[in-house]
Write an enzyme that holds these catalytic residues in place. Structure first.
Site, short mmCIF file in Angstrom:
data_model
loop_
_atom_site.label_atom_id
_atom_site.label_comp_id
_atom_site.label_asym_id
_atom_site.label_seq_id
_atom_site.Cartn_x
_atom_site.Cartn_y
_atom_site.Cartn_z
N GLY A 48 0.77 -1.24 0.00
CA GLY A 48 0.00 0.00 0.00
C GLY A 48 0.81 1.29 0.00
CD GLU A 103 1.68 0.47 7.04
OE1 GLU A 103 1.99 0.32 5.84
OE2 GLU A 103 1.25 -0.46 7.75
CG ASP A 104 -0.73 1.64 3.55
OD1 ASP A 104 -0.50 1.34 4.75
OD2 ASP A 104 -1.33 0.88 2.77
CG ASP A 107 -7.78 0.65 10.64
OD1 ASP A 107 -8.53 1.34 9.96
OD2 ASP A 107 -8.19 -0.26 11.38
CE LYS A 135 -8.93 4.20 8.11
NZ LYS A 135 -9.55 2.88 7.85
CG PHE A 156 -12.22 0.78 3.46
CD1 PHE A 156 -11.20 0.07 4.08
CD2 PHE A 156 -12.39 0.65 2.09
CE1 PHE A 156 -10.37 -0.76 3.35
CE2 PHE A 156 -11.55 -0.19 1.34
CZ PHE A 156 -10.55 -0.89 1.98
CG ASP A 163 -5.72 -3.18 -1.61
OD1 ASP A 163 -5.16 -2.74 -0.59
OD2 ASP A 163 -6.18 -4.33 -1.69
NE ARG A 169 -2.34 -2.95 -4.17
CZ ARG A 169 -2.35 -3.10 -2.86
NH1 ARG A 169 -2.16 -2.06 -2.07
NH2 ARG A 169 -2.57 -4.28 -2.31
#
Ligand code: 5GP
Ligand code: MG
Length: 179
Positions: A48, A103-104, A107, A135, A156, A163, A169
């Site tokens: 990601g 990191e993307d 969460d 988040k 989300f 993705d 993506r």
């Protein structure tokens, strides 16, 4: 409002690329400032984060070392809470190093908590986390990212590397799910 469809779900424009790139520019300045005189090892977390990794590293524009790792903890649109190492790092690579994970999105925080404690066990001198998106309301771990691009609500999202079941993506902008 710009909308896209991926499989059975609809998404609407949430964060335009321009805002994403401005946030990355800021992170690059912060990292350069903090890493002055250090020799960090950047670890890009696939898949990601691939766009974030590329956009951040080209802004750092220096003699930095970069490697990649891949973990899996996510299926569909919710976190499973178990982390699998699909492309692990070699322990000798991290020994004594300042490691900066790229990191993307954070969460629940399970993935990065697991990875960061593992790297410390493997002898990393210092482990830092740079995440494009965060988040805070979804966080279930004792984790504080060192560099955060944009904080978002618990929704989300796809695009800019992220993705939905491997789709979405390649979009430059970030989209959020329409419930
Ligand atoms: P965590 O372990 O923090 O719960 O989840 C981290 C991973 O879940 C991220 O690296 C990312 O791959 C995935 N993830 C978390 N939230 C989202 C989201 O909103 N959209 C997408 N596409 N992936 C997400
Ligand atoms: Mg990820």
């Amino acid at each position: 409002m710009k909308k896209i469809c991926l499989k059975d779900k609809e998404f609407e424009l949430f964060i335009p690329e321009k805002e994403v790139l401005a946030a990355i520019e800021r992170i690059a300045v912060e990292i350069k400032r903090d890493m002055d005189g250090k020799n960090p090892l950047f670890v890009g977390v696939l898949n990601g984060a691939f766009m974030f990794i590329a956009d951040l590293m080209r802004r750092l524009d220096g003699s930095y070392e970069l490697t990649f790792a891949r973990y899996s903890s996510y299926r569909g649109t919710s976190s499973t809470g178990t982390v699998k190492e699909i492309l692990p790092l070699h322990p000798t690579d991290v020994e004594g190093r300042t490691v900066i994970l790229l990191e993307d999105i954070v969460d629940s925080g399970f993935t990065m908590s697991y990875v960061m404690s593992k790297l410390r066990e493997q002898g990393a001198a210092e482990v830092k986390l740079a995440t494009m998106l965060f988040k805070p309301d979804a966080l279930k771990c004792d984790l504080k990212p060192d560099y955060v691009g944009i904080e978002i609500p618990n929704e989300f999202i796809v695009g800019y590397g992220l993705d939905y079941d491997e789709m979405g993506r390649a979009y430059r902008d970030i989209y959020k799910i329409v419930e």
